[in-house]
Every structure is written in structure tokens, then in C-alpha cells.
Design a protein around this motif. Structure first.
Motif, mmCIF file in Angstrom:
data_model
loop_
_atom_site.group_PDB
_atom_site.id
_atom_site.type_symbol
_atom_site.label_atom_id
_atom_site.label_comp_id
_atom_site.label_asym_id
_atom_site.label_seq_id
_atom_site.Cartn_x
_atom_site.Cartn_y
_atom_site.Cartn_z
ATOM 1 N N MET B 1 13.185 9.728 -29.091
ATOM 2 C CA MET B 1 13.800 9.089 -27.932
ATOM 3 C C MET B 1 14.654 7.881 -28.330
ATOM 4 N N PRO B 29 13.579 3.582 -20.684
ATOM 5 C CA PRO B 29 13.991 4.972 -20.937
ATOM 6 C C PRO B 29 14.295 5.643 -19.597
ATOM 7 N N LYS B 30 15.454 6.247 -19.494
ATOM 8 C CA LYS B 30 15.853 6.840 -18.211
ATOM 9 C C LYS B 30 16.510 8.191 -18.419
ATOM 10 N N LYS B 31 15.901 9.193 -17.801
ATOM 11 C CA LYS B 31 16.481 10.528 -17.843
ATOM 12 C C LYS B 31 17.337 10.656 -16.591
ATOM 13 N N ARG B 33 19.826 13.266 -14.427
ATOM 14 C CA ARG B 33 20.317 14.639 -14.335
ATOM 15 C C ARG B 33 21.806 14.680 -14.067
ATOM 16 N N GLU B 102 19.942 11.436 -21.451
ATOM 17 C CA GLU B 102 18.807 10.560 -21.757
ATOM 18 C C GLU B 102 19.368 9.208 -22.168
#
Lengths: 173, 193
Positions: B1, B29-31, B33, B102
Motif C-alpha cells: 500500500m 489510505p483512501k480507495k 472508485r 488507491e
């Protein structure tokens, strides 16, 4: 940006918060070990509030990774395991450790300090839902935590959820 | 990551394992879409984003509803509205994901904590900001003085990877020309006579 909230654990406390937040300006990611629960809750929410932005998730880590704010609403006994699973994606995020206040069982209050230890890099806020005994009175929620910014954000969230926030001293201390 | 971030920083400064371990605790941490947004116009840009994986675009929308793309950010790039981030004023820029992405987000307060505790990172951010300034200057000069053909040739030379990953109409928007005109330029390149 519409904040994304992951609610992990859809028992009484988790479902209640999700229901209260549905239709407001949040995106909800719902997860429960029992996957049918998340799907069922989403459908119930959709039936009551058409504008709801909620999704049933298959993986709690993905849900927490996507979310800006996390709600840990699993049983006290499971909090450690779940906290360890989501720790890496919870860094710097506000995490609400959610429980329902009951007079008979105070074990939640004893454990509250531990959750912060399991999530050392998150901003932990403990929230205890206290449904009003008299239906005419508003429901309230007690909250405690050490991070002032996070307390302010969570107070606002609880107010949106029609839960009167009452800040209390850190009971774990 | 954090692999790309680690490599990215290591190119400019060398950190000990302890320093990097501490640095990791300062990033969200950021996912994100595809098609979801990181920043909406009118909001304050609270963090700068490092792209570990994916591709984002920053753009403004004019009164006619036309998008003007300011920046693409693939892996290893930073993206933000630096003006809003530094001044705390609402942003006029939108940022959203063109691919599932990500990100590692760094808020202002955490950047201060980082440079206070790891002074080497001052050097990192100084050089990164210098590069950002140079890129902006190049972009302004190109917008003012280059022909559309030159801009396009420059773009595909500089960012061959982005050309493969974004639709033509977005490249046209980035270059400040119409999609039809870009299509003609591409036609001429393919058949010079």
C-alpha cells in the motif's frame, strides 16, 4: 465531497445508526459477517428513504479503505479481532466504537480504552447509544475521546442522526 | 500500500525504516472508485493526494458546463488544489477518479508534523513543489505560444502512458482544443500527406 461512512456490524446499534443517517448527505457502506443482513438493511433503507446512498459490502477491509469515517459496531468481544483487520486502512481516520448503553452490562465501558490501543493511528471516539425510555423524549448518545477535532465531527454526525450528543469524560481512564 | 510512496520519496531523500514507519502513520489510505470524487468545487481542499494506483483528473467547469482539465495524475503523482490547500479557501477545482484508485492523503496539519519530525522531508517537499512550479510554467507557456499540433506532439511525448489510458476528448480538453480538431491533428499525423 459527500463523506463515506463504513458501518461494520449491523446489530441493533449499527442498524439504528445506519437508519438514522440514511437520506442525509452521506454515502453508507454496510458490512456484517452475515452478508444477508447488509443486503436486507439496504433494501429496508431504500424502501423508506428513496434518496439513500447505501451499499452492501462483501469485505470489511475494502469498506473501511473506501470510507472517510468508520463505525465499529460489532460486539465488544469481537472488537479486537476486527480492529486488527482494519487497522492498516484506518490510519488517521475517525473511528467510532459504537455500543448501546445498558445498565446491566457495563463491560463496554471498561473496554473502551482498549480500542484506541488496537487502533493507535486512528482518532477514536467511543459512542454509547442511549435510547430514550419515554418515547416523547429525544434519544441521546454519550461520547468520549481524546481527539477534539474528531469529537466535534462525531457530535455533528450524531446530531444529524437525531441523537442528542452528550460529551462525557473518558470512562476508561 | 505504501510501496510507490516509499520509492518516490527515496528518489529525493533517504529515510530510515523508523522514519518511514512514522511517516506512514500520517497518511490517510483512501480507495476511490472510478467516477467518484475526491474534491468538489466549493469545498476546501483538505489534503494532497499521492496516487499509489489508478488515475485521476483535476478540472474546472465553466459557465457553459464545459470541463477544462488542468491535470491528469497517474501512479507516482500528487494531485490537489494547492491554492485551496495552502490558503484554506474554497476550491474552484474538482478532482475525480478516471480509474479505480488507491490514494494516500496528507492533510495540512500532518504535513507540518511530518516536516517537524523528519526535517529531511522539507527538502522533499521543496523539490516536489519546484517541479510542480516548473510544470505549471511549462503549461502556461505552451498554452500561450504553441500551436495545437505542437501541444499534442509534446503531450504524447511527455505522457505516453496517459495517452493510452484516457479518452481523446479528455486530452483535447487538457490541451484546450475541440475533440474534432484533435481528431484532425491525429489524422494528419497518421497520414502526413
Amino acid at each position: 465531497m459527500k463523506p463515506t461512512i463504513a458501518i461494520i456490524g449491523l446489530g441493533n446499534a449499527g442498524s439504528l445508526l445506519a437508519t438514522r443517517l440514511a437520506g442525509h448527505s452521506y454515502r453508507l457502506l454496510l458490512f456484517d459477517q452475515d452478508r444477508s443482513k447488509a443486503q436486507a438493511l439496504r433494501e429496508t433503507l431504500l424502501q423508506t428513504v428513496h434518496s439513500v446512498d447505501a451499499e452492501a459490502m462483501d469485505c470489511k477491509v475494502t469498506a473501511c479503505w473506501e470510507a472517510d469515517l468508520l463505525v465499529l459496531a460489532v460486539s465488544e468481544a469481537r472488537k479486537k479481532v476486527v480492529a486488527e483487520q482494519i487497522r492498516q486502512v484506518a490510519t488517521c481516520k475517525i473511528v467510532i466504537s459504537l455500543a448501546t448503553l445498558s445498565r446491566a452490562d457495563q463491560s463496554g465501558a471498561h473496554l473502551s480504552g482498549a480500542v484506541q490501543q488496537w487502533l493507535p493511528d486512528s482518532k477514536l471516539v467511543n459512542v454509547w447509544l442511549a435510547p430514550a425510555e419515554d418515547a416523547h423524549l429525544p434519544d441521546s448518545a454519550f461520547l468520549s475521546g481524546t481527539h477534539e477535532g474528531a469529537l466535534a465531527v462525531v457530535s455533528e454526525l450524531l446530531t444529524v442522526a437525531a441523537l442528542t450528543p452528550i460529551e462525557v469524560e473518558d470512562w476508561s481512564a | 500500500m505504501y510501496d510507490r510512496l516509499h520509492q518516490h520519496i527515496s528518489r529525493l531523500v533517504s529515510l530510515t525504516d523508523d522514519e518511514f514507519a512514522f511517516l506512514k502513520t500520517l497518511f490517510i489510505p483512501k480507495k476511490l472508485r472510478r467516477k467518484h470524487d475526491l474534491l468538489q468545487a466549493g469545498d476546501v481542499c483538505k489534503s494532497i493526494a499521492f496516487v499509489e494506483k489508478g488515475l485521476l483528473k483535476a478540472y474546472t467547469v465553466d459557465a457553459k458546463g464545459v470541463e477544462h482539465i488542468l491535470q491528469f495524475a497517474p501512479e507516482d503523482w500528487w494531485i490537489s488544489d494547492l491554492y485551496s490547500y495552502l490558503t484554506g479557501e474554497p476550491s474552484d477545482t474538482q478532482i475525480d477518479a478516471l480509474e479505480d484508485s488507491e490514494l494516500l492523503l496528507l492533510e495540512r496539519g500532518n504535513m507540518d508534523i511530518m516536516v517537524e519530525n523528519i526535517p529531511k522531508m522539507e527538502r522533499f517537499f521543496r523539490i516536489t513543489l519546484q517541479n510542480n512550479y516548473i510544470a505549471s510554467q511549462r503549461r502556461i507557456k505552451s498554452a500561450l505560444s504553441q500551436s495545437a499540433e505542437e501541444k499534442y506532439a509534446d503531450f504524447i511525448h511527455r505522457y505516453p502512458d496517459i495517452v493510452q489510458r484516457v479518452p481523446q476528448h479528455m486530452i483535447a480538453s487538457y490541451l484546450g482544443i475541440t475533440p474534432a480538431f484533435l481528431s484532425r491533428i491525429r489524422g494528419r499525423k497518421a497520414h502526413p500527406d
